[in-house]
Design a protein around this motif. Structure first.
Motif, PDB file in Angstrom:
ATOM      1  N   VAL A   1       0.972  -1.086  -0.080  1.00 11.20           N
ATOM      2  CA  VAL A   1      -0.066  -0.178   0.033  1.00 11.20           C
ATOM      3  C   VAL A   1       0.912   1.279  -0.184  1.00 11.20           C
ATOM      4  O   VAL A   1       1.879   1.333   1.007  1.00 11.20           O
ATOM      5  N   THR A   2       0.668   2.063  -0.999  1.00 14.29           N
ATOM      6  CA  THR A   2       1.494   3.288  -1.088  1.00 14.29           C
ATOM      7  C   THR A   2       0.766   4.364  -1.214  1.00 14.29           C
ATOM      8  O   THR A   2      -0.608   4.183  -1.555  1.00 14.29           O
ATOM      9  N   PRO A   3       1.206   5.579  -0.851  1.00 12.82           N
ATOM     10  CA  PRO A   3       0.126   6.912  -1.193  1.00 12.82           C
ATOM     11  C   PRO A   3      -0.325   7.097  -2.613  1.00 12.82           C
ATOM     12  O   PRO A   3      -1.654   7.683  -2.761  1.00 12.82           O
ATOM     13  N   GLU A   4       0.254   6.459  -3.408  1.00 10.75           N
ATOM     14  CA  GLU A   4      -0.327   6.379  -4.803  1.00 10.75           C
ATOM     15  C   GLU A   4      -1.300   5.287  -5.088  1.00 10.75           C
ATOM     16  O   GLU A   4      -1.914   5.170  -6.087  1.00 10.75           O
ATOM     17  N   GLY A   5      -1.634   4.741  -4.145  1.00 10.30           N
ATOM     18  CA  GLY A   5      -2.518   3.507  -4.043  1.00 10.30           C
ATOM     19  C   GLY A   5      -1.784   1.950  -3.961  1.00 10.30           C
ATOM     20  O   GLY A   5      -0.606   2.041  -3.313  1.00 10.30           O
ATOM     21  N   LEU A   6      -2.602   0.853  -4.443  1.00 13.04           N
ATOM     22  CA  LEU A   6      -1.942  -0.189  -3.889  1.00 13.04           C
ATOM     23  C   LEU A   6      -1.066  -0.626  -5.487  1.00 13.04           C
ATOM     24  O   LEU A   6      -1.556  -0.621  -6.470  1.00 13.04           O
ATOM     25  N   VAL A   7       0.363  -1.241  -5.168  1.00  9.07           N
ATOM     26  CA  VAL A   7       1.053  -1.539  -6.141  1.00  9.07           C
ATOM     27  C   VAL A   7       1.390  -2.865  -5.933  1.00  9.07           C
ATOM     28  O   VAL A   7       1.557  -3.474  -4.797  1.00  9.07           O
ATOM     29  N   SER A   8       1.802  -3.865  -7.110  1.00  5.04           N
ATOM     30  CA  SER A   8       1.782  -5.351  -6.893  1.00  5.04           C
ATOM     31  C   SER A   8       3.013  -5.659  -8.082  1.00  5.04           C
ATOM     32  O   SER A   8       2.977  -5.205  -9.135  1.00  5.04           O
ATOM     33  N   ALA A   9       3.439  -6.783  -7.667  1.00  7.44           N
ATOM     34  CA  ALA A   9       4.631  -7.473  -8.922  1.00  7.44           C
ATOM     35  C   ALA A   9       4.524  -8.980  -8.344  1.00  7.44           C
ATOM     36  O   ALA A   9       4.499  -9.375  -7.498  1.00  7.44           O
ATOM     37  N   LYS A  10       4.322  -9.828  -9.521  1.00  2.00           N
ATOM     38  CA  LYS A  10       4.366 -11.153  -9.514  1.00  2.00           C
ATOM     39  C   LYS A  10       5.015 -11.848 -10.529  1.00  2.00           C
ATOM     40  O   LYS A  10       4.933 -11.411 -11.713  1.00  2.00           O
ATOM     41  N   LYS A  11       5.756 -12.888 -10.261  1.00  2.00           N
ATOM     42  CA  LYS A  11       6.350 -13.619 -11.316  1.00  2.00           C
ATOM     43  C   LYS A  11       6.197 -15.183 -11.132  1.00  2.00           C
ATOM     44  O   LYS A  11       6.336 -15.748 -10.068  1.00  2.00           O
TER      45      LYS A  11
ATOM     46  N   LEU B   1      -6.032  -9.499  -7.468  1.00  2.00           N
ATOM     47  CA  LEU B   1      -6.490  -7.982  -7.170  1.00  2.00           C
ATOM     48  C   LEU B   1      -7.994  -7.944  -7.259  1.00  2.00           C
ATOM     49  O   LEU B   1      -8.435  -8.706  -8.345  1.00  2.00           O
ATOM     50  N   ALA B   2      -8.555  -6.962  -6.821  1.00  2.00           N
ATOM     51  CA  ALA B   2     -10.068  -6.729  -6.995  1.00  2.00           C
ATOM     52  C   ALA B   2     -10.288  -5.359  -6.480  1.00  2.00           C
ATOM     53  O   ALA B   2      -9.679  -4.558  -6.225  1.00  2.00           O
ATOM     54  N   ASP B   3     -11.673  -4.960  -6.608  1.00  2.00           N
ATOM     55  CA  ASP B   3     -12.235  -3.764  -6.347  1.00  2.00           C
ATOM     56  C   ASP B   3     -11.206  -2.403  -7.284  1.00  2.00           C
ATOM     57  O   ASP B   3     -10.558  -1.615  -6.879  1.00  2.00           O
ATOM     58  N   GLY B   4     -11.159  -2.975  -8.440  1.00  2.00           N
ATOM     59  CA  GLY B   4     -10.595  -1.926  -9.438  1.00  2.00           C
ATOM     60  C   GLY B   4      -9.091  -1.903  -8.956  1.00  2.00           C
ATOM     61  O   GLY B   4      -8.335  -0.675  -9.308  1.00  2.00           O
ATOM     62  N   GLY B   5      -8.347  -2.892  -8.676  1.00  2.00           N
ATOM     63  CA  GLY B   5      -6.807  -2.876  -8.023  1.00  2.00           C
ATOM     64  C   GLY B   5      -6.619  -2.021  -6.851  1.00  2.00           C
ATOM     65  O   GLY B   5      -5.521  -1.939  -6.412  1.00  2.00           O
ATOM     66  N   ARG B   6      -7.553  -1.995  -6.069  1.00  2.00           N
ATOM     67  CA  ARG B   6      -7.411  -1.127  -4.770  1.00  2.00           C
ATOM     68  C   ARG B   6      -7.321  -2.364  -3.648  1.00  2.00           C
ATOM     69  O   ARG B   6      -6.954  -1.986  -2.291  1.00  2.00           O
ATOM     70  N   LEU B   7      -7.670  -3.654  -3.904  1.00  2.00           N
ATOM     71  CA  LEU B   7      -7.547  -4.794  -3.012  1.00  2.00           C
ATOM     72  C   LEU B   7      -6.900  -5.682  -3.378  1.00  2.00           C
ATOM     73  O   LEU B   7      -6.835  -6.031  -4.478  1.00  2.00           O
ATOM     74  N   ALA B   8      -5.876  -6.207  -2.664  1.00  4.96           N
ATOM     75  CA  ALA B   8      -5.135  -7.219  -2.865  1.00  4.96           C
ATOM     76  C   ALA B   8      -5.117  -8.424  -1.670  1.00  4.96           C
ATOM     77  O   ALA B   8      -5.288  -8.306  -0.473  1.00  4.96           O
ATOM     78  N   LEU B   9      -5.099  -9.784  -2.529  1.00  6.28           N
ATOM     79  CA  LEU B   9      -5.507 -10.917  -1.459  1.00  6.28           C
ATOM     80  C   LEU B   9      -4.234 -12.229  -1.640  1.00  6.28           C
ATOM     81  O   LEU B   9      -4.145 -12.229  -2.909  1.00  6.28           O
ATOM     82  N   ILE B  10      -3.712 -12.700  -0.809  1.00  8.77           N
ATOM     83  CA  ILE B  10      -2.932 -13.990  -0.982  1.00  8.77           C
ATOM     84  C   ILE B  10      -3.694 -15.136  -0.171  1.00  8.77           C
ATOM     85  O   ILE B  10      -4.366 -14.863   0.768  1.00  8.77           O
ATOM     86  N   HIS B  11      -3.268 -16.177  -0.429  1.00  9.25           N
ATOM     87  CA  HIS B  11      -4.055 -17.284   0.136  1.00  9.25           C
ATOM     88  C   HIS B  11      -3.295 -18.681   0.008  1.00  9.25           C
ATOM     89  O   HIS B  11      -2.372 -18.879  -0.853  1.00  9.25           O
ATOM     90  N   ASN B  12      -3.312 -19.629   1.153  1.00 13.28           N
ATOM     91  CA  ASN B  12      -2.520 -20.762   1.180  1.00 13.28           C
ATOM     92  C   ASN B  12      -3.966 -21.594   1.483  1.00 13.28           C
ATOM     93  O   ASN B  12      -4.725 -21.449   2.380  1.00 13.28           O
ATOM     94  N   GLY B  13      -4.049 -22.797   0.848  1.00 12.05           N
ATOM     95  CA  GLY B  13      -5.036 -23.712   0.955  1.00 12.05           C
ATOM     96  C   GLY B  13      -5.983 -23.979  -0.224  1.00 12.05           C
ATOM     97  O   GLY B  13      -5.474 -23.672  -1.267  1.00 12.05           O
ATOM     98  N   ILE B  14      -7.099 -24.676  -0.200  1.00  9.90           N
ATOM     99  CA  ILE B  14      -7.958 -24.810  -1.214  1.00  9.90           C
ATOM    100  C   ILE B  14      -9.235 -24.419  -0.486  1.00  9.90           C
ATOM    101  O   ILE B  14      -9.917 -24.742   0.485  1.00  9.90           O
ATOM    102  N   ILE B  15      -9.999 -23.575  -1.481  1.00 13.64           N
ATOM    103  CA  ILE B  15     -11.333 -23.271  -1.146  1.00 13.64           C
ATOM    104  C   ILE B  15     -12.055 -24.411  -2.224  1.00 13.64           C
ATOM    105  O   ILE B  15     -12.183 -24.300  -3.272  1.00 13.64           O
ATOM    106  N   GLU B  16     -12.738 -25.025  -1.200  1.00 16.82           N
ATOM    107  CA  GLU B  16     -13.414 -26.273  -1.925  1.00 16.82           C
ATOM    108  C   GLU B  16     -14.834 -25.872  -2.734  1.00 16.82           C
ATOM    109  O   GLU B  16     -15.106 -26.631  -3.818  1.00 16.82           O
ATOM    110  N   ASN B  17     -15.456 -24.931  -2.556  1.00 15.93           N
ATOM    111  CA  ASN B  17     -16.646 -24.427  -3.206  1.00 15.93           C
ATOM    112  C   ASN B  17     -16.262 -23.221  -4.194  1.00 15.93           C
ATOM    113  O   ASN B  17     -17.498 -22.437  -4.329  1.00 15.93           O
ATOM    114  N   PHE B  18     -15.041 -23.306  -4.635  1.00 11.69           N
ATOM    115  CA  PHE B  18     -14.838 -22.218  -5.484  1.00 11.69           C
ATOM    116  C   PHE B  18     -15.850 -22.142  -6.661  1.00 11.69           C
ATOM    117  O   PHE B  18     -16.247 -20.962  -7.337  1.00 11.69           O
TER     118      PHE B  18
END
Ligand code: M6R
Length: 619
Positions: free
Chosen positions: A41-51, A94-111
């Motif tokens: 989270v930065t003053p310019e909004g949320l930034v992310s990087a993934k590879k 990301l969701a909410d137009g890139g304003r929300l970020a989420l990470i997860h470990n596990g399995i969502i069985e009803n996805f």
């Protein structure tokens, strides 16, 4: 299986969040290395990087594209379940137009049903993961809730399966919100900053002060506060503890791989596991005991549940506990246990063995055993993990953090703890006199020095391993406690060198496997002490002759002074003279070194073998 780290620090934006996340990911990479990612989270909004790929790919990306200074962030290293190891499937999502970020470990069985529901409302998905579904659900809940914490509480009620979730939102630059069910999450307490992690290694470079999180709890960290609530929104006071190892332990310390370092750590791991077990009266004590002595005396059956290497430690326990305590012991793979409807009564003691304390198959087996009325005793290496928290008694192994995916020092510490358990039960039930227990303990205390002698002889093993780098199949034979050692030797070779390897009970040979023997076939044979039971030693010598007569190249692990093996061995790896039941602590060491050296000779990644992760936190 994935690694998760979260951080909140000063309200003045800086580089510290990214530094903490990257350091945490370095230490968590053993949990999964299919991809890695961060969001800040930065003053310019949320930034992310993934590879996709190893963490080094993300680090290159971060070098090329400097992220702006921030106040809070989350980081993830992935072991793929839903969707292959691609950039798009990497976390954060990301969701909410890139304003929300989420990470997860596990399995969502009803996805699937949740994804369909969201798609019908017009949500577009950019990955094949179950995690992205949760990100959008959380964003939708955030629109209706007062804050991210309440949104998380509402979201998890919709989820089935196992998860640890961490989220940040651009509107709440000073907090990270997490939740857990059937998957680990611990809190790290700093000064003017706080941390979240899959395990303490996520923040061990920053603090050793930690808190446990219970099942179905939601945590919100800010720079100065930690709030934990239960599923109903009631405040919870988490249990605080100090981690008993520091960041320096989890570095390679001059070795080229963590596995090699951990092989060399083994004398210390066994010594530490034995440390301080006897009270002032000389009687053995466990770490946490919530089972009465009367109940332990009435135990009429023990079932060991575990997976992989930990299960082989259980096989060794069977020989020792049955011999010392005269209690029948069964050993069962945890993932098979609850599906066969095992016979459990209040007189059954279930022993759950796990390095991580987070292996989902073992956790589910522990729960099943307790539901059926059995008592559960955990032998675990990781403090604050799920299995000891859900068990009736705990005996911690003190191997220190094990980073290499292939288990080595944890295995030796588990076997040591099993011996301690056997002697503890023998003491309690009167199977042994106190002086006999003292004698057995003295033998155990002599083991670290013997293990050191085997480690010191590593160059002989390494040279043989290098000469065998083009082998396509290797067999391992053992009898009695040598049988689980053979199984472990084969597992090490499979997981590290990707070579077909199989361990057999030597007596089984003539019932089929001997057909595999052809000219030059390498066969490791674990030879029991000639000073133990005569028949046992003699039978294994016969087995060596049988395979050699059919062309096998025999690689023999035998005690110092055992000359009977010499005429039949192409190669002899010597181990110090040791009581028969304790021999696995020394006889497995050449096999660990062999697997590591052969994988190295093949140019493979010894610490992070393909397709694997350190903790198997999904079923
Ligand atoms: O953390 P645990 O001891 O419960 O893990 C059990 C197995 O997954 C583990 O021993 C695995 O077999 C190792 N990779 C073997 O080297």
């Amino acid at each position: 299986m994935c690694g998760i780290v979260g951080y909140v620090g000063s309200a003045t934006p800086g580089q510290r969040p990214l530094e903490v996340l990257v350091e945490g990911l370095r230490r968590l990479e053993y949990r999964g290395y299919d991809s890695a990612g961060v969001a800040v989270v930065t003053p310019e909004g949320l930034v992310s990087a993934k590879k996709a790929g190893k963490l080094s790919n993300l680090l290159e990306e971060l070098d090329a594209r400097h992220l702006p200074a921030g106040t809070a962030g989350i980081g993830h290293t992935r072991w793929a379940t839903h969707g292959g190891p691609t950039d798009a499937n990497a976390h954060p999502h990301l969701a909410d137009g890139g304003r929300l970020a989420l990470i997860h470990n596990g399995i969502i069985e009803n996805f699937h049903s949740l994804k369909r529901e969201l798609a019908e409302t017009g949500v577009t998905f950019h990955s094949e993961t179950d995690t992205e579904v949760v990100a959008h659900l959380l964003a939708r809940a955030y629109d209706d809730a007062e804050n991210l914490t309440e949104a998380m509480r509402a979201t998890v009620t919709r989820l089935e399966g196992a998860f640890t979730l961490l989220a940040i939102h651009a509107d709440q630059p000073g907090e990270v919100v997490g939740a857990r069910r059937n998957s680990p999450l611990v809190i790290g307490l700093g000064v003017g900053e706080n941390f979240l992690g899959s395990d303490v290694s996520a923040f061990i470079a920053q603090t050793r002060e930690a808190m446990e999180m219970g099942q179905d709890q939601i945590v919100t960290i800010t720079a100065s506060e930690v709030h934990v609530i239960d599923a109903d929104g009631h405040a919870v006071e988490p249990k605080r503890y100090t981690v008993d190892w520091d960041a320096a332990v989890a570095v390679k310390g001059g070795f080229s791989t963590f596995m090699d370092k951990e092989i060399h750590d083994q004398p210390q791991a066994v010594a530490d596991t034995l440390l301080g077990r006897a009270g002032e009266d000389g009687r053995l004590e466990l770490d946490e005991m919530r089972i009465s002595e009367a109940v332990l005396r009435s135990v009429d059956k023990i079932i060991v549940i575990a997976c992989g290497t930990a299960a082989y430690a259980g096989h060794v326990a069977k020989y020792a506990i049955e011999h010392w305590c005269r209690i029948p012991v069964e050993v069962e793979l945890a993932h098979e246990f609850r599906y066969r409807d095992p016979v459990l009564t209040e007189k059954t003691l279930v022993v759950a063995i796990s390095q991580s304390g987070e292996t989902m198959d073992t956790i589910m087996a522990v729960r099943h055993a307790r539901e059926q009325g059995a008592k559960v005793l955990a032998i675990v290496n990781t403090h604050g993990s799920t299995i000891p928290r859900e068990s009736d008694a705990v005996l911690y192994t003190h191997a220190g953090p094990e980073v290499a995916v292939a288990s080595t020092k944890a295995f030796l510490a588990q076997i040591t703890a099993c011996y301690l358990l056997g002697l503890y039960l023998a003491q309690l039930r009167g199977n042994k006199f106190p002086d006999e227990i003292r004698e057995d303990l003295a033998q155990l205390h002599a083991m670290p020095e013997k293990i050191q002698r085997v480690v010191d002889n590593e160059e002989q093993v390494r040279a043989v391993a290098r000469s065998m780098k083009d082998e396509r199949t290797v067999l391992f034979l053992g009898r009695h406690v040598g049988f689980p050692v053979a199984l472990e030797g084969a597992l090490k070779l499979k997981e590290l060198a990707y070579i077909h390897a199989e361990g057999f009970a030597a007596g089984e040979l003539k019932h089929g496997p001997i057909a595999l023997i052809e000219e030059g076939q390498p066969v490791f044979v674990i030879v029991p002490s000639p000073r133990g039971r005569d028949a046992l030693h003699a039978k294994v010598i016969s087995n060596i002759q049988e395979v050699r007569a059919r062309g096998a190249r025999t690689l023999v692990i035998a005690e110092d002074g055992d000359d009977a093996v010499v005429p039949f061995a192409d190669e002899i790896f010597r181990i110090p003279q040791t009581p028969t039941l304790l021999a696995p602590l020394v006889s497995v060491v050449p096999l660990q070194i062999f697997a590591s050296a052969l994988a190295t000779a093949k140019g493979l990644d010894v610490d992070q073998p393909r397709n694997l992760a350190k903790s198997v936190t999904v079923e």
